[in-house]
Design a protein around this motif. Structure first.
Motif, PDB file in Angstrom:
ATOM      1  N   ILE A   1      -6.330   5.645  -6.933  1.00 30.93           N
ATOM      2  CA  ILE A   1      -4.966   6.145  -7.057  1.00 30.93           C
ATOM      3  C   ILE A   1      -3.947   4.943  -7.496  1.00 30.93           C
ATOM      4  CG2 ILE A   1      -3.187   6.640  -5.030  1.00 30.93           C
ATOM      5  CD1 ILE A   1      -5.528   8.825  -5.495  1.00 30.93           C
ATOM      6  N   ILE A   2      -4.023   3.761  -7.201  1.00 30.54           N
ATOM      7  CA  ILE A   2      -3.443   2.655  -7.474  1.00 30.54           C
ATOM      8  C   ILE A   2      -3.349   2.837  -9.053  1.00 30.54           C
ATOM      9  CG2 ILE A   2      -2.925   0.002  -7.654  1.00 30.54           C
ATOM     10  CD1 ILE A   2      -4.713   0.147  -4.873  1.00 30.54           C
ATOM     11  N   ASP A   3      -4.353   2.958  -9.800  1.00 24.75           N
ATOM     12  CA  ASP A   3      -4.252   2.974 -11.221  1.00 24.75           C
ATOM     13  C   ASP A   3      -3.691   4.114 -11.760  1.00 24.75           C
ATOM     14  OD1 ASP A   3      -5.430   0.449 -11.299  1.00 24.75           O
ATOM     15  OD2 ASP A   3      -7.747   1.365 -11.314  1.00 24.75           O
ATOM     16  N   GLY A   4      -3.239   5.182 -11.096  1.00 19.44           N
ATOM     17  CA  GLY A   4      -2.715   6.251 -11.670  1.00 19.44           C
ATOM     18  C   GLY A   4      -3.052   7.582 -11.396  1.00 19.44           C
TER      19      GLY A   4
ATOM     20  N   ARG B   1      -9.286   3.716  -3.267  1.00 19.45           N
ATOM     21  CA  ARG B   1      -7.823   3.354  -3.398  1.00 19.45           C
ATOM     22  C   ARG B   1      -7.485   2.809  -4.771  1.00 19.45           C
ATOM     23  NH1 ARG B   1      -7.420  -1.152   1.516  1.00 19.45           N
ATOM     24  NH2 ARG B   1      -5.177  -0.304   1.127  1.00 19.45           N
ATOM     25  N   GLN B   2      -8.399   2.200  -5.446  1.00 21.49           N
ATOM     26  CA  GLN B   2      -8.178   1.742  -6.714  1.00 21.49           C
ATOM     27  C   GLN B   2      -7.561   2.836  -7.684  1.00 21.49           C
ATOM     28  OE1 GLN B   2      -7.825  -1.599  -6.929  1.00 21.49           O
ATOM     29  NE2 GLN B   2      -6.704  -1.449  -9.010  1.00 21.49           N
TER      30      GLN B   2
ATOM     31  N   SER C   1       0.749  -1.223  -0.037  1.00 27.27           N
ATOM     32  CA  SER C   1       0.042  -0.091   0.073  1.00 27.27           C
ATOM     33  C   SER C   1       0.919   1.005   0.043  1.00 27.27           C
ATOM     34  CB  SER C   1      -0.849   0.007   1.296  1.00 27.27           C
ATOM     35  OG  SER C   1      -1.705  -1.245   1.214  1.00 27.27           O
TER      36      SER C   1
ATOM     37  N   ARG D   1       2.814   4.920 -11.535  1.00 28.09           N
ATOM     38  CA  ARG D   1       1.636   4.023 -11.166  1.00 28.09           C
ATOM     39  C   ARG D   1       0.774   3.541 -12.258  1.00 28.09           C
ATOM     40  NH1 ARG D   1       1.214   7.157  -6.822  1.00 28.09           N
ATOM     41  NH2 ARG D   1      -0.790   7.959  -7.598  1.00 28.09           N
ATOM     42  N   LYS D   2       0.672   4.444 -13.485  1.00 27.62           N
ATOM     43  CA  LYS D   2      -0.220   4.076 -14.562  1.00 27.62           C
ATOM     44  C   LYS D   2       0.444   3.038 -15.136  1.00 27.62           C
ATOM     45  CE  LYS D   2      -2.141   8.581 -15.235  1.00 27.62           C
ATOM     46  NZ  LYS D   2      -2.027   9.975 -15.802  1.00 27.62           N
TER      47      LYS D   2
ATOM     48  N   LYS E   1     -13.753   0.680  -1.601  1.00 29.69           N
ATOM     49  CA  LYS E   1     -12.454   0.938  -1.652  1.00 29.69           C
ATOM     50  C   LYS E   1     -11.962   1.376  -3.101  1.00 29.69           C
ATOM     51  CE  LYS E   1     -11.251  -1.823   1.920  1.00 29.69           C
ATOM     52  NZ  LYS E   1     -10.212  -2.832   2.733  1.00 29.69           N
TER      53      LYS E   1
ATOM     54  N   SER F   1      -1.782  -3.319 -10.936  1.00 29.60           N
ATOM     55  CA  SER F   1      -1.827  -3.711  -9.410  1.00 29.60           C
ATOM     56  C   SER F   1      -3.042  -4.302  -9.001  1.00 29.60           C
ATOM     57  CB  SER F   1      -1.599  -2.493  -8.532  1.00 29.60           C
ATOM     58  OG  SER F   1      -0.279  -1.825  -8.979  1.00 29.60           O
TER      59      SER F   1
ATOM     60  N   LEU G   1      -4.507  -4.739  -4.974  1.00 31.24           N
ATOM     61  CA  LEU G   1      -4.042  -4.664  -3.732  1.00 31.24           C
ATOM     62  C   LEU G   1      -5.197  -5.134  -2.701  1.00 31.24           C
ATOM     63  CD1 LEU G   1      -2.061  -3.314  -1.768  1.00 31.24           C
ATOM     64  CD2 LEU G   1      -3.337  -1.389  -1.704  1.00 31.24           C
ATOM     65  N   GLU G   2      -4.890  -6.277  -1.879  1.00 27.72           N
ATOM     66  CA  GLU G   2      -5.736  -6.657  -1.168  1.00 27.72           C
ATOM     67  C   GLU G   2      -6.986  -7.250  -1.329  1.00 27.72           C
ATOM     68  OE1 GLU G   2      -6.403  -3.954   2.063  1.00 27.72           O
ATOM     69  OE2 GLU G   2      -6.592  -5.413   3.558  1.00 27.72           O
ATOM     70  N   THR G   3      -8.049  -6.558  -1.922  1.00 29.17           N
ATOM     71  CA  THR G   3      -9.333  -6.989  -2.392  1.00 29.17           C
ATOM     72  C   THR G   3      -9.595  -6.410  -3.800  1.00 29.17           C
ATOM     73  OG1 THR G   3     -10.382  -5.224  -1.232  1.00 29.17           O
ATOM     74  CG2 THR G   3     -10.432  -7.404  -0.224  1.00 29.17           C
TER      75      THR G   3
ATOM     76  N   LEU H   1       2.280   2.011  -3.321  1.00 29.41           N
ATOM     77  CA  LEU H   1       1.474   2.295  -4.424  1.00 29.41           C
ATOM     78  C   LEU H   1       0.545   3.537  -3.853  1.00 29.41           C
ATOM     79  CD1 LEU H   1      -0.080  -1.329  -5.224  1.00 29.41           C
ATOM     80  CD2 LEU H   1       1.181   0.255  -6.557  1.00 29.41           C
TER      81      LEU H   1
END
Lengths: 298, 269
Positions: B102-105, B99-100, A48, A73-74, B96, A78, A80-82, A51
């Protein structure tokens, strides 16, 4: 070979609870890097942080030698968790959101990844109607969208049936062969052992060991030998090691030697010189599970 | 920005609650205005004390007064779009997906701008529904609209500013609580009855200090229509307040979004 990810001294507190303590390691390019640890060891917290979902209290990390950024990140697929998706949208619409944010893939790629994870037939169903395994497959599809060269997969086989687990394993092996770097957190040691080239083992927030999977697993050489007379064989091997034991279940004698010192030809010759003909001689790699328990219970 | 707008539209356009809200607002705005016209205004015309005064004033449901009248009445229904705003942001936390994103960019700033876009889209839609309602009511009641049709249409902008400000406060509450029912409970309980009571207490005991309460600041952008106020002087005082409340509302908007961006940049997701 450069590092895809460098983690340097990351520490994270949840209130007074220290979740990560000065964690450092490097993920080599082209590796399948397993992050192992029991529940609560900090695996998901660590992923986490890299990311940008969580903020560390100390330390830093670099992706491709640069501080983490949205643009980097793009380029990373990823999970992450769920599986995190809009419950009222279909698989296709959810992947359109992923595509719109990340810029990865095309409309055709969405169909391709859905076929790859065997969700194509249900692509128009709403996410909330999916089983746990299907949700996990969609999360894997999202991470594969646009064929990113780096994947971060947190417990990728969660909720999958044995066939699904085998498919994901094959997928990861295939991705590795095509030059992808995969960072994978898991507590399924068997899975990690089968696919990972490198590991870091976490215990209550500390990295207790990290490196090439063979080096981490093999802290000593274990040799398994067998002959018609096991007692005579064990006696003959006594000069080589003080750890010689007879295993009556497998009808073998096992002896342990310092890592890298076992020479099978010499053992064979020693036994032959003492009039013992071997019918079995094997240098065994210690199972990850055994090694994991040794490390995390010590 | 266009990428953020495109992404948010992908999320919104298939969100059932959004279309339910649109349908309810599309019915509530004309319905409520019609009810007040029939039962509030026409009945008052027959009132022995107010009737003669009202007959001397222009019909508030004709141009140009209809812009203000319909804006004022419609603003009672801001809690309907506020439900969608709260559901939409708390869904991001529940599932969530924040969060995804942010994770995706996305950066955290991108995420907050996208929420601002959501609030703007919903505010714009409510404003369009108000505009159409005012247009239809005004057109059906006015006999000659050529000269004064657009006079008073500044209330379209003020209505947008009011709803954008109040929905922004709903979003802030949702961002702070992250739970739909808690956020809805707090917002609706504050929307009615808490703040109206505080405003009245302010008028009686604190030199009208209630005008600076979060919702009242933008409520005063659109003063009560003339026919709802007994004394001319009181009504003129209300209208006079409107201009300075544009400044107050913009300042409050800056503060609200400043807090949203700050919280989102600092906390764990």
């Amino acid at each position: 070979m450069g590092s895809v990810l460098t983690v340097d001294g990351i520490t994270k507190f949840y209130g007074r609870i220290r979740a990560l303590n000065n964690v450092s390691f490097e993920v080599p390019q082209g590796s399948v890097f397993g992050i192992l640890g029991p529940n609560g060891s900090g695996k998901t917290t660590l992923l986490s942080i890299v990311l940008d979902v969580l903020k560390s209290n100390n330390g830093n990390f670099l992706w491709f030698g640069h501080p983490g950024s949205p643009e980097q990140r793009k380029k990373i697929g990823s999970l992450l968790e769920t599986p995190n998706f809009y419950h009222y949208l279909s698989a296709v619409d959810n992947l359109k959101v992923t595509q719109s944010i990340s810029g990865r893939g095309t409309r055709e790629d969405i169909d391709q990844v859905l076929k790859k994870v065997k969700l194509y037939e249900r692509r128009k169903s709403r996410f909330k109607t999916y089983s746990l395994g299907m949700k996990q497959r969609l999360a894997i599809a999202a991470s594969l969208l646009g064929d990113p060269k780096v994947l971060v997969l947190d417990e990728p086989t969660n909720g999958l049936d044995p066939v699904g687990i085998a498919e994901i394993r094959e997928l990861i092996v295939g991705l590795k062969k095509s030059g992808h770097t995969i960072i994978m957190a898991s507590h399924l040691l068997d899975e990690v052992e089968k696919v990972c080239t490198h590991v870091a083992i976490l215990k209550t927030g500390d990295v207790i060991t990290t490196g090439d999977v063979n080096e981490v697993l093999q802290d000593e050489d274990v040799i398994e030998v067998s002959a018609a007379d096991l007692s005579a064989l064990a006696h003959a091997l006594q000069p080589l090691s003080d750890q010689v034991s007879i295993n009556n279940v497998s009808n073998t004698v096992q002896l342990s030697l310092p890592k890298g010192t076992a020479k099978l030809d010499q053992i064979n010759k020693l036994c032959f010189d003492k009039g013992i003909v071997l019918n079995h001689l094997l240098l065994k790699k210690k199972r990850l599970e055994a090694r994991f328990f040794e490390l995390t219970n010590s | 920005m266009s990428s953020l707008l495109k992404t948010e539209w992908l999320k919104i356009k298939k969100y059932p609650a959004f279309w339910w809200m649109t349908g309810i607002v599309a019915l509530a705005y004309p319905g409520m205005n019609y009810a007040i016209y029939e039962n509030g205004y026409k009945d008052t015309l027959n009132d022995k004390t107010m009737g003669p005064i009202l007959r001397m004033l222009p019909n508030p449901f004709t141009f140009p007064d209809v812009w203000q009248t319909v804006a004022f009445i419609s603003s009672f229904f801001i809690f309907i779009p506020s439900i969608v705003v709260i559901m939409f942001i708390t869904n991001e936390y529940t599932f969530k997906t924040h969060r995804q994103n942010i994770i995706d960019g996305w950066s955290r700033k991108n995420f907050m701008i996208s929420k601002m876009i959501d609030v703007a889209i919903i505010s714009l839609l409510a404003t369009v529904l108000y505009f159409v309602t005012a247009l239809i009511i005004g057109s059906s009641n006015s006999t000659n609209t050529s000269g004064n049709f657009w006079e008073g249409s500044q209330y379209v902008g003020l209505f947008f500013l009011q709803i954008f400000s109040q929905l922004s406060i709903a979003l802030l509450i949702a961002l702070l609580t992250r739970r739909a029912f808690i956020a809805l409970g707090i917002f609706i309980f504050y929307f009615f009855p808490s703040e109206p009571i505080l405003v009245q207490l302010g008028k009686r005991f604190a030199n009208d200090a209630g005008e600076f309460l979060p919702l009242e600041i933008s409520d005063r952008l659109i003063p009560r229509p003339r026919f709802m106020v007994r004394h001319e002087a009181d009504w003129k005082a209300l209208v006079a307040q409107s201009d300075i409340h544009i400044v107050y509302t913009i300042l409050l908007l800056g503060l609200t979004w400043g807090i949203c961006f700050w919280i989102n940049s600092k906390r764990d997701l």
